[in-house]
Design a protein around this motif. Structure first.
Motif, PDB file in Angstrom:
ATOM      1  N   ASP A  81       4.432  -3.455   8.583  1.00 28.53           N
ATOM      2  CA  ASP A  81       3.696  -2.362   9.207  1.00 28.53           C
ATOM      3  C   ASP A  81       3.627  -1.223   8.191  1.00 28.53           C
ATOM      4  O   ASP A  81       4.509  -0.373   8.107  1.00 28.53           O
ATOM      5  N   LYS A  82       2.552  -1.220   7.389  1.00 32.97           N
ATOM      6  CA  LYS A  82       2.453  -0.272   6.285  1.00 32.97           C
ATOM      7  C   LYS A  82       2.362   1.171   6.779  1.00 32.97           C
ATOM      8  O   LYS A  82       2.932   2.076   6.166  1.00 32.97           O
ATOM      9  N   MET A  86       4.933   4.060   5.657  1.00 36.27           N
ATOM     10  CA  MET A  86       4.517   5.273   4.954  1.00 36.27           C
ATOM     11  C   MET A  86       4.806   6.535   5.752  1.00 36.27           C
ATOM     12  O   MET A  86       4.885   7.623   5.190  1.00 36.27           O
ATOM     13  N   SER A  87       4.980   6.397   7.081  1.00 33.33           N
ATOM     14  CA  SER A  87       5.300   7.567   7.893  1.00 33.33           C
ATOM     15  C   SER A  87       6.760   7.978   7.776  1.00 33.33           C
ATOM     16  O   SER A  87       7.135   9.083   8.167  1.00 33.33           O
ATOM     17  N   ILE A  88       7.595   7.092   7.225  1.00 32.66           N
ATOM     18  CA  ILE A  88       9.010   7.413   7.043  1.00 32.66           C
ATOM     19  C   ILE A  88       9.146   8.357   5.857  1.00 32.66           C
ATOM     20  O   ILE A  88       8.581   8.107   4.790  1.00 32.66           O
ATOM     21  N   PRO A  89       9.875   9.475   5.986  1.00 33.36           N
ATOM     22  CA  PRO A  89      10.062  10.381   4.843  1.00 33.36           C
ATOM     23  C   PRO A  89      10.687   9.661   3.657  1.00 33.36           C
ATOM     24  O   PRO A  89      11.524   8.769   3.822  1.00 33.36           O
ATOM     25  N   LYS A  90      10.263  10.049   2.476  1.00 42.54           N
ATOM     26  CA  LYS A  90      10.738   9.358   1.270  1.00 42.54           C
ATOM     27  C   LYS A  90      12.235   9.520   1.057  1.00 42.54           C
ATOM     28  O   LYS A  90      12.863   8.677   0.421  1.00 42.54           O
ATOM     29  N   ALA A  94      15.371   5.900   0.164  1.00 45.26           N
ATOM     30  CA  ALA A  94      16.041   5.916  -1.142  1.00 45.26           C
ATOM     31  C   ALA A  94      16.814   4.636  -1.413  1.00 45.26           C
ATOM     32  O   ALA A  94      17.227   4.404  -2.542  1.00 45.26           O
ATOM     33  N   SER A  95      17.034   3.803  -0.405  1.00 45.53           N
ATOM     34  CA  SER A  95      17.771   2.560  -0.594  1.00 45.53           C
ATOM     35  C   SER A  95      17.265   1.534   0.405  1.00 45.53           C
ATOM     36  O   SER A  95      16.598   1.873   1.398  1.00 45.53           O
ATOM     37  N   ILE A  96      17.585   0.278   0.136  1.00 41.71           N
ATOM     38  CA  ILE A  96      17.163  -0.792   1.041  1.00 41.71           C
ATOM     39  C   ILE A  96      17.830  -0.641   2.397  1.00 41.71           C
ATOM     40  O   ILE A  96      17.217  -0.898   3.441  1.00 41.71           O
ATOM     41  N   GLU A  97      19.104  -0.197   2.390  1.00 43.85           N
ATOM     42  CA  GLU A  97      19.810  -0.027   3.661  1.00 43.85           C
ATOM     43  C   GLU A  97      19.114   1.010   4.548  1.00 43.85           C
ATOM     44  O   GLU A  97      18.912   0.779   5.751  1.00 43.85           O
ATOM     45  N   LYS A  98      18.749   2.154   3.959  1.00 46.51           N
ATOM     46  CA  LYS A  98      18.101   3.203   4.742  1.00 46.51           C
ATOM     47  C   LYS A  98      16.744   2.748   5.263  1.00 46.51           C
ATOM     48  O   LYS A  98      16.396   2.985   6.426  1.00 46.51           O
ATOM     49  N   LEU A  99      15.967   2.083   4.388  1.00 43.42           N
ATOM     50  CA  LEU A  99      14.642   1.641   4.795  1.00 43.42           C
ATOM     51  C   LEU A  99      14.724   0.593   5.898  1.00 43.42           C
ATOM     52  O   LEU A  99      13.950   0.635   6.862  1.00 43.42           O
ATOM     53  N   ALA A 100      15.660  -0.349   5.764  1.00 43.08           N
ATOM     54  CA  ALA A 100      15.804  -1.387   6.788  1.00 43.08           C
ATOM     55  C   ALA A 100      16.202  -0.777   8.126  1.00 43.08           C
ATOM     56  O   ALA A 100      15.725  -1.192   9.187  1.00 43.08           O
ATOM     57  N   LYS A 101      17.063   0.219   8.098  1.00 47.64           N
ATOM     58  CA  LYS A 101      17.502   0.867   9.336  1.00 47.64           C
ATOM     59  C   LYS A 101      16.354   1.607  10.002  1.00 47.64           C
ATOM     60  O   LYS A 101      16.211   1.561  11.232  1.00 47.64           O
ATOM     61  N   LEU A 103      13.147   0.943   9.679  1.00 48.52           N
ATOM     62  CA  LEU A 103      12.134  -0.001  10.135  1.00 48.52           C
ATOM     63  C   LEU A 103      12.628  -0.886  11.264  1.00 48.52           C
ATOM     64  O   LEU A 103      11.833  -1.555  11.920  1.00 48.52           O
ATOM     65  N   GLY A 104      13.954  -0.922  11.453  1.00 53.06           N
ATOM     66  CA  GLY A 104      14.510  -1.781  12.497  1.00 53.06           C
ATOM     67  C   GLY A 104      14.526  -3.243  12.132  1.00 53.06           C
ATOM     68  O   GLY A 104      14.458  -4.112  13.015  1.00 53.06           O
ATOM     69  N   VAL A 105      14.625  -3.554  10.819  1.00 49.63           N
ATOM     70  CA  VAL A 105      14.698  -4.940  10.359  1.00 49.63           C
ATOM     71  C   VAL A 105      15.993  -5.132   9.586  1.00 49.63           C
ATOM     72  O   VAL A 105      16.738  -4.180   9.341  1.00 49.63           O
ATOM     73  N   GLY A 106      16.245  -6.357   9.187  1.00 51.22           N
ATOM     74  CA  GLY A 106      17.462  -6.652   8.461  1.00 51.22           C
ATOM     75  C   GLY A 106      17.376  -6.285   6.992  1.00 51.22           C
ATOM     76  O   GLY A 106      16.286  -6.125   6.429  1.00 51.22           O
ATOM     77  N   TYR A 107      18.546  -6.164   6.380  1.00 55.77           N
ATOM     78  CA  TYR A 107      18.613  -5.836   4.952  1.00 55.77           C
ATOM     79  C   TYR A 107      17.937  -6.932   4.127  1.00 55.77           C
ATOM     80  O   TYR A 107      17.181  -6.645   3.190  1.00 55.77           O
ATOM     81  N   GLY A 108      18.200  -8.183   4.468  1.00 60.23           N
ATOM     82  CA  GLY A 108      17.618  -9.289   3.710  1.00 60.23           C
ATOM     83  C   GLY A 108      16.108  -9.338   3.798  1.00 60.23           C
ATOM     84  O   GLY A 108      15.437  -9.756   2.848  1.00 60.23           O
ATOM     85  N   THR A 109      15.555  -8.912   4.932  1.00 58.17           N
ATOM     86  CA  THR A 109      14.099  -8.911   5.076  1.00 58.17           C
ATOM     87  C   THR A 109      13.459  -7.952   4.085  1.00 58.17           C
ATOM     88  O   THR A 109      12.500  -8.301   3.385  1.00 58.17           O
ATOM     89  N   VAL A 110      13.984  -6.731   4.009  1.00 59.23           N
ATOM     90  CA  VAL A 110      13.441  -5.759   3.055  1.00 59.23           C
ATOM     91  C   VAL A 110      13.669  -6.235   1.628  1.00 59.23           C
ATOM     92  O   VAL A 110      12.813  -6.048   0.752  1.00 59.23           O
TER      93      VAL A 110
END
Length: 259
Positions: A81-82, A86-90, A94-101, A103-110
């Motif tokens: 879901d692009k 993109m709506s998430i503040p940059k 800063a890390s895969i953990e933050k982005l996965a959290k 987006l509500g997906v797993g670390y391995g997915t990101v």
């Protein structure tokens, strides 16, 4: 009441969202209501497109990859879901953990998205805020320096083969921890220092390496080997000690260095 007339990308988004968050084609607990809120549709509409997606999987038109793996064509089948990403503040990306959290997906997915090139890792450097006067001063310095040739109404950089850059470097005489490769029968080295917190530093004058310089006849004038000159001085020991008798020359770094 939720909308019923959905666009094709919205239909595919619902199907792929439930496909990713399912086990053996059974949506995980709470994912159906989450899809209702995300696409503002009724639960009946979600089940309708999920049923059609399962039929496509059975017919081989869609590949079921709940764990986010890649098929034999090495093309990822998970839709990102692009707009949501993109709506998430940059600062929260800063890390895969933050982005996965977020987006509500797993670390391995990101992580697989990054590996497949669907998400790009970018290293961002801060830049100085230059005013117009700063830019003008830099331009004047560049044009007045010896690195720019302005002959024949043309501006070009000069050949740097005859330029040697001088710079000073500081080096510690040793490090707190060193690594060596020795055989089992060999004695380990025993290193001592007066203080592990205040290790002696030595200043060096370095001439940066430049290219080889050749003469008109092809002979090599300069081989490119430039030395590093340490600032050291030999001082005789003032008195006897357990390490050396008085008068022994000691090599010590120069404490004060001026122009």
């Amino acid at each position: 009441m939720g909308k019923t007339n959905l666009k094709d990308d919205e239909k595919d988004g619902i199907a792929h969202f439930l496909l990713v968050n399912s086990e053996n084609l059974v949506p995980m607990k709470g994912k159906i209501p989450e899809a209702d809120l995300k696409w503002v549709v009724t639960r009946k509409t979600v089940w309708l497109w999920w049923t059609r997606a399962k039929k496509k999987i059975a017919d081989g038109e869609m590949i079921h990859l709940p764990s986010g793996r890649l098929d034999n064509t090495n093309n990822p089948k998970i839709i990102i879901d692009k707009e949501r990403l993109m709506s998430i503040p940059k600062k929260n990306r800063a890390s895969i953990e933050k982005l996965a959290k977020k987006l509500g997906v797993g670390y391995g997915t990101v992580q697989r998205w990054v590996k497949a090139g669907m998400v790009k890792k970018h290293t961002n450097a801060i830049h100085p805020s230059l005013t117009d006067s700063n830019k003008q001063e830099r331009l004047v310095f560049s044009l007045a320096s010896t690195f720019v040739d302005m002959t024949q109404n043309k501006i070009k950089f000069k050949d740097m083969s005859l330029q040697v850059h001088m710079d000073d470097k500081w080096f510690y005489i040793t490090r707190t921890t060193e690594r060596y490769y020795i055989i089992p029968e060999e004695d380990v080295p025993y290193r001592v220092c007066q203080s592990k917190r205040f290790i002696t530093k030595v200043m060096f004058m370095c001439a940066r390496v430049t290219r080889l310089v050749y003469g008109d006849n092809g002979e090599m004038i300069f081989d490119g080997k430039i030395e590093i000159f340490p600032f050291l001085e030999e001082i005789p020991a003032a008195r006897n000690s357990r390490n050396m008798p008085a008068g022994t020359l000691e090599t010590k770094p120069t404490n004060s260095i001026t122009k």
